[in-house]
Write a protein that holds these residues in place. Structure first.
Motif, PDB file in Angstrom:
ATOM      1  N   LEU A 128     -16.141  -4.081  -1.413  1.00 47.81           N
ATOM      2  CA  LEU A 128     -14.860  -4.143  -2.124  1.00 47.81           C
ATOM      3  C   LEU A 128     -14.411  -2.802  -2.687  1.00 47.81           C
ATOM      4  O   LEU A 128     -13.228  -2.589  -2.921  1.00 47.81           O
ATOM      5  N   SER A 169     -11.254  -7.054   7.507  1.00 53.55           N
ATOM      6  CA  SER A 169      -9.877  -6.976   7.037  1.00 53.55           C
ATOM      7  C   SER A 169      -9.362  -8.373   6.749  1.00 53.55           C
ATOM      8  O   SER A 169      -9.529  -9.283   7.571  1.00 53.55           O
ATOM      9  N   LYS A 183      -2.510  -7.886  -4.469  1.00 54.59           N
ATOM     10  CA  LYS A 183      -1.637  -6.795  -4.024  1.00 54.59           C
ATOM     11  C   LYS A 183      -0.309  -7.323  -3.482  1.00 54.59           C
ATOM     12  O   LYS A 183       0.757  -6.785  -3.785  1.00 54.59           O
ATOM     13  N   ASP A 197      -3.104  -5.908   2.931  1.00 55.76           N
ATOM     14  CA  ASP A 197      -4.376  -5.872   3.644  1.00 55.76           C
ATOM     15  C   ASP A 197      -5.429  -5.423   2.654  1.00 55.76           C
ATOM     16  O   ASP A 197      -5.232  -4.431   1.947  1.00 55.76           O
ATOM     17  N   ASP A 198      -6.504  -6.161   2.543  1.00 54.45           N
ATOM     18  CA  ASP A 198      -7.650  -5.650   1.808  1.00 54.45           C
ATOM     19  C   ASP A 198      -8.787  -5.584   2.803  1.00 54.45           C
ATOM     20  O   ASP A 198      -9.102  -6.574   3.472  1.00 54.45           O
ATOM     21  N   SER A 199      -9.332  -4.415   2.940  1.00 52.62           N
ATOM     22  CA  SER A 199     -10.363  -4.229   3.940  1.00 52.62           C
ATOM     23  C   SER A 199     -11.434  -3.325   3.398  1.00 52.62           C
ATOM     24  O   SER A 199     -11.248  -2.629   2.402  1.00 52.62           O
ATOM     25  N   THR A 218       0.854  -1.184   0.000  1.00 54.20           N
ATOM     26  CA  THR A 218       0.000   0.000   0.000  1.00 54.20           C
ATOM     27  C   THR A 218       0.888   1.232   0.000  1.00 54.20           C
ATOM     28  O   THR A 218       2.076   1.144   0.337  1.00 54.20           O
ATOM     29  N   ASP A 238       0.460   0.849  -7.577  1.00 55.38           N
ATOM     30  CA  ASP A 238      -0.632   0.027  -7.064  1.00 55.38           C
ATOM     31  C   ASP A 238      -0.966  -1.082  -8.055  1.00 55.38           C
ATOM     32  O   ASP A 238      -0.931  -0.877  -9.271  1.00 55.38           O
ATOM     33  N   GLU A 284      -6.671  -4.130  -8.663  1.00 58.88           N
ATOM     34  CA  GLU A 284      -7.456  -4.992  -7.779  1.00 58.88           C
ATOM     35  C   GLU A 284      -8.734  -5.414  -8.503  1.00 58.88           C
ATOM     36  O   GLU A 284      -9.762  -4.769  -8.392  1.00 58.88           O
ATOM     37  N   ASN A 332      -8.240  -9.893  -3.610  1.00 54.45           N
ATOM     38  CA  ASN A 332      -7.566  -8.599  -3.773  1.00 54.45           C
ATOM     39  C   ASN A 332      -6.306  -8.503  -2.916  1.00 54.45           C
ATOM     40  O   ASN A 332      -5.292  -7.946  -3.350  1.00 54.45           O
ATOM     41  N   ALA A 333      -6.353  -9.030  -1.701  1.00 52.56           N
ATOM     42  CA  ALA A 333      -5.157  -9.018  -0.853  1.00 52.56           C
ATOM     43  C   ALA A 333      -4.035  -9.832  -1.493  1.00 52.56           C
ATOM     44  O   ALA A 333      -2.867  -9.412  -1.492  1.00 52.56           O
ATOM     45  N   PHE A 374     -12.317  -9.985  -0.848  1.00 53.02           N
ATOM     46  CA  PHE A 374     -11.224  -9.343  -0.121  1.00 53.02           C
ATOM     47  C   PHE A 374      -9.966 -10.208  -0.158  1.00 53.02           C
ATOM     48  O   PHE A 374      -8.857  -9.703  -0.287  1.00 53.02           O
TER      49      PHE A 374
END
Length: 197
Positions: free
Chosen positions: A83, A120, A53, A68-70, A8, A38, A41, A49-50, A46
């Motif tokens: 999302l 998260s 990343k 972290d995808d939250s 991130t 970035d 995503e 996507n995490a 979630f």
């Protein structure tokens, strides 16, 4: 210290996560500090996507990666913003715009129907092709306020109310928020799994 790239450029996430991992010898550096763009995503959950990343950050830097995808899940909005929490109002990271859009959508929703939760999912990859990532999840139950309160935290914190503590997330001291938040819970579960590394 073991250096790990945090997938991130959000300094707020770094500020929350670093203290929870520093005592076990993990130093986080954001991908933004390393010049990593970035990832796209385009997952449907979630977890997906995490993973996207974390793989992107590990691949570009050659370092282990944590992602972290939250997001905020609101019952009255059928799970929205979900999302797309970070760009709910159209621009990534526009917290004020996201909050405005959320409060507009919730304008006529009574107190008893304003249930919401932060979710998260945190993923740790030892390398970009790691076939067995560590995945940890945390959930923070609460409800939405009618107007922002407090000046701490980031994102939707000013409108997320913790009924057990009687405060908005943005009103909580950092150590309390780190203990009860979705990200704090997920990091605690991640730490439990680290010995297997």
């Amino acid at each position: 210290m073991n250096r790990i790239v945090l997938a991130t450029s959000n300094r707020g996430k770094l500020a929350e996560m670093q203290p929870l991992l520093a005592d076990i010898g993990l130093e986080l550096v954001t991908q933004g500090e390393l010049g990593v763009s970035d990832a796209i995503e385009d997952g449907h959950s979630f977890v997906e996507n995490a993973l996207i990343k974390a793989r992107h950050a590990a691949e570009v830097t050659g370092l282990p990666a944590i992602a972290d995808d939250s997001g905020l899940i609101v019952d009255a909005l059928d799970g929205a913003p979900g999302l797309i929490s970070a760009h709910y109002a159209g621009v990534h990271g526009d917290a004020a715009g996201n909050i405005r859009k959320l409060l507009d959508a919730m304008e006529r929703v009574p107190d008893g129907a304003r249930r919401a939760r932060f979710l998260s999912v945190i993923v740790l990859l030892r390398h970009a092709r790691d076939p067995h990532p560590i995945i940890a999840e945390g959930l923070w139950e609460g409800r939405l306020l009618h107007a922002p309160r407090g000046d701490g935290g980031f994102g939707y914190d000013p409108v997320f109310f913790d009924p057990l503590l009687g405060l908005a997330a943005s009103e909580l001291p950092a150590d309390v928020k780190n203990r009860v938040s979705h990200r704090g819970q997920a990091l605690a579960r991640l730490r439990e799994q680290l010995p297997r590394l």
